[in-house]
Design a protein around this motif. Structure first.
Motif, PDB file in Angstrom:
ATOM      1  N   TYR A  95       0.822  -1.209   0.000  1.00 52.95           N
ATOM      2  CA  TYR A  95       0.000   0.000   0.000  1.00 52.95           C
ATOM      3  C   TYR A  95       0.863   1.268   0.000  1.00 52.95           C
ATOM      4  CZ  TYR A  95      -4.268  -2.680   0.563  1.00 52.95           C
ATOM      5  OH  TYR A  95      -5.324  -3.531   0.352  1.00 52.95           O
TER       6      TYR A  95
ATOM      7  N   GLN B 150       0.645   3.990  -3.167  1.00 55.21           N
ATOM      8  CA  GLN B 150       0.439   5.426  -3.013  1.00 55.21           C
ATOM      9  C   GLN B 150       1.644   6.229  -3.485  1.00 55.21           C
ATOM     10  OE1 GLN B 150      -0.713   6.578   0.936  1.00 55.21           O
ATOM     11  NE2 GLN B 150      -1.401   8.608   0.295  1.00 55.21           N
TER      12      GLN B 150
ATOM     13  N   HIS C 281       0.568   6.372  -7.187  1.00 56.34           N
ATOM     14  CA  HIS C 281      -0.355   7.451  -6.806  1.00 56.34           C
ATOM     15  C   HIS C 281      -1.793   6.935  -6.752  1.00 56.34           C
ATOM     16  CE1 HIS C 281       3.083  10.039  -7.406  1.00 56.34           C
ATOM     17  NE2 HIS C 281       3.192   9.613  -8.655  1.00 56.34           N
ATOM     18  N   THR C 282      -1.951   5.779  -6.121  1.00 58.43           N
ATOM     19  CA  THR C 282      -3.250   5.113  -6.011  1.00 58.43           C
ATOM     20  C   THR C 282      -3.557   4.888  -4.541  1.00 58.43           C
ATOM     21  OG1 THR C 282      -2.883   3.987  -8.115  1.00 58.43           O
ATOM     22  CG2 THR C 282      -4.574   3.077  -6.678  1.00 58.43           C
ATOM     23  N   SER C 283      -4.757   5.227  -4.125  1.00 55.75           N
ATOM     24  CA  SER C 283      -5.138   5.014  -2.732  1.00 55.75           C
ATOM     25  C   SER C 283      -5.349   3.526  -2.468  1.00 55.75           C
ATOM     26  CB  SER C 283      -6.427   5.773  -2.416  1.00 55.75           C
ATOM     27  OG  SER C 283      -7.519   5.206  -3.121  1.00 55.75           O
ATOM     28  N   GLY C 284      -5.433   3.193  -1.187  1.00 51.46           N
ATOM     29  CA  GLY C 284      -5.647   1.799  -0.820  1.00 51.46           C
ATOM     30  C   GLY C 284      -6.960   1.255  -1.347  1.00 51.46           C
ATOM     31  N   VAL C 285      -8.009   2.096  -1.328  1.00 50.42           N
ATOM     32  CA  VAL C 285      -9.320   1.674  -1.841  1.00 50.42           C
ATOM     33  C   VAL C 285      -9.248   1.426  -3.340  1.00 50.42           C
ATOM     34  CG1 VAL C 285     -11.715   2.365  -2.171  1.00 50.42           C
ATOM     35  CG2 VAL C 285     -10.550   2.879  -0.013  1.00 50.42           C
ATOM     36  N   GLU C 286      -8.607   2.332  -4.073  1.00 46.09           N
ATOM     37  CA  GLU C 286      -8.475   2.162  -5.525  1.00 46.09           C
ATOM     38  C   GLU C 286      -7.644   0.931  -5.858  1.00 46.09           C
ATOM     39  OE1 GLU C 286      -8.695   6.669  -7.332  1.00 46.09           O
ATOM     40  OE2 GLU C 286      -6.815   5.997  -6.426  1.00 46.09           O
ATOM     41  N   ALA C 287      -6.591   0.685  -5.083  1.00 52.80           N
ATOM     42  CA  ALA C 287      -5.771  -0.509  -5.322  1.00 52.80           C
ATOM     43  C   ALA C 287      -6.585  -1.768  -5.111  1.00 52.80           C
ATOM     44  CB  ALA C 287      -4.554  -0.496  -4.399  1.00 52.80           C
TER      45      ALA C 287
ATOM     46  N   TYR D 172      -9.099  -0.705 -14.755  1.00 54.38           N
ATOM     47  CA  TYR D 172      -8.065   0.217 -14.274  1.00 54.38           C
ATOM     48  C   TYR D 172      -6.812   0.079 -15.128  1.00 54.38           C
ATOM     49  CZ  TYR D 172     -10.921   0.914 -10.110  1.00 54.38           C
ATOM     50  OH  TYR D 172     -11.951   1.228  -9.247  1.00 54.38           O
TER      51      TYR D 172
END
Length: 328
Positions: free
Chosen positions: A34, A38, A42-48, A58
């Motif tokens: 995680y 990020q 540049h991806t949040s944990g939820v998006e990942a 994605y």
């Protein structure tokens, strides 16, 4: 080196402690993933998490999933196994390599064995893929096939090797990391302790069964079990984890390279590495015979007693040779 666990710890307790270190390693791996998601993507944990559930939606799903697979597997399997060895007060080489590598060609021979045995393994893959459970387990069979179809969809996505760069990443994540992490865990810890607990053959067979079952692919259990036996006996005979690592890496890397060449039109004769049909018997029969012969050859070489070393001394009477016989 001093650890906080006694070296005399029962083999069963060592395996239980391995599970504790695996969970701890997985937690570390998730934290690292995680952080990378990020900081690098540049991806949040939820998006990942959403990308892993629906990767086709994605654009960054492929590198994210590869990073997740590699980091989690390495931290959990390799990290857990290495942590256990350290906790017992062993140096890593001392714990996983009870014998020094007898010869460099052992690694090449182990790799050659894996390539030679592939046509024979295709018959096991075809048989196991077409197996059916008894009528009472029909519901379980449908669930198992649906689960494997979903897993196959993810595998197909990850092995879409559209460039040489993707092939290199896949070789690291799908071939190198499992070869290191899974061999340290299954052969280096689980098999070692099962052998101590029961007997050499029982230990190898039980470890191979666990190795196959933990992948949760019921219609690929038998070929993976046989692969586990081959890897297990290579480690048992050689006493060096590098030998089974070389074989494991070759198993995954060879298939990735063939897949890459197929996807880029290098094989015009219709070879499909994802197919479950057996190869022609003209390849299967020589494969079985050559594999058996190579296994016998490796067993004889790897288990042969080491030759006595010689020491030269110089005296007034000339050069004398003293042989150091191996201790019983």
């Amino acid at each position: 080196m001093k650890g906080f666990l006694p070296r005399t710890l029962h083999p069963g307790l060592q395996i239980l402690m391995l599970l504790v270190f695996l969970v701890a390693g997985a937690c570390v791996g998730l934290a690292v993933f995680y952080a990378l998601a990020q900081g690098v993507f540049h991806t949040s944990g939820v998006e990942a998490g959403n990308a892993m559930l629906n990767p086709k939606a994605y654009p960054q799903a492929w590198p994210l999933l590869m990073t997740y697979q590699g980091v989690l597997l390495f931290c959990a399997c390799a990290g857990g196994a290495l942590a256990l060895a350290s906790a017992l007060g062993y140096r890593w080489a001392e714990y996983f390599n009870p014998r020094r590598l007898g010869a460099g060609w052992w690694l090449l021979a182990a790799a050659a064995l894996i390539i030679v045995i592939l046509p024979f393994m295709s018959t096991l893959i075809a048989w196991n893929a077409g197996a059916h459970f008894p009528g009472a387990l029909h519901g379980f069979e449908e669930w198992a096939r649906a689960s494997e179809d979903r897993a196959q969809g993810l595998t197909t996505f990850l092995t879409r090797l559209t460039s040489a760069g993707r092939l290199v990443v896949a070789l690291v994540v799908v071939a190198l990391v499992p070869a290191i992490g899974e061999e340290l865990m299954f052969r280096g810890v689980i098999q070692k302790n099962l052998v101590r607990w029961f007997s050499p053959h029982v230990g190898v067979w039980l470890a191979a069964a666990i190795f196959s079952a933990i992948h949760l692919q019921f219609f690929g259990f038998v070929p993976r079990f046989v692969l586990g036996l081959v890897l297990g006996y290579l480690y048992l005979w050689s006493g060096n984890i590098l030998v089974s690592m070389a074989a494991h890496f070759t198993q995954n890397a060879f298939q990735l390279v063939i897949l890459y060449l197929t996807q880029h039109g290098q094989f015009g004769w219709g070879f499909d590495p994802d197919a479950t049909e057996p190869l022609p018997w003209t390849l299967v029969l020589p494969s079985a015979l050559l594999s058996a012969g190579l296994l016998y050859f490796l067993h004889q070489r790897m288990t042969a007693p080491a030759a006595p070393s010689a020491m030269l001394t110089l005296s007034s009477q000339g050069v004398a040779v003293h042989r150091n016989e191996p201790s019983a």
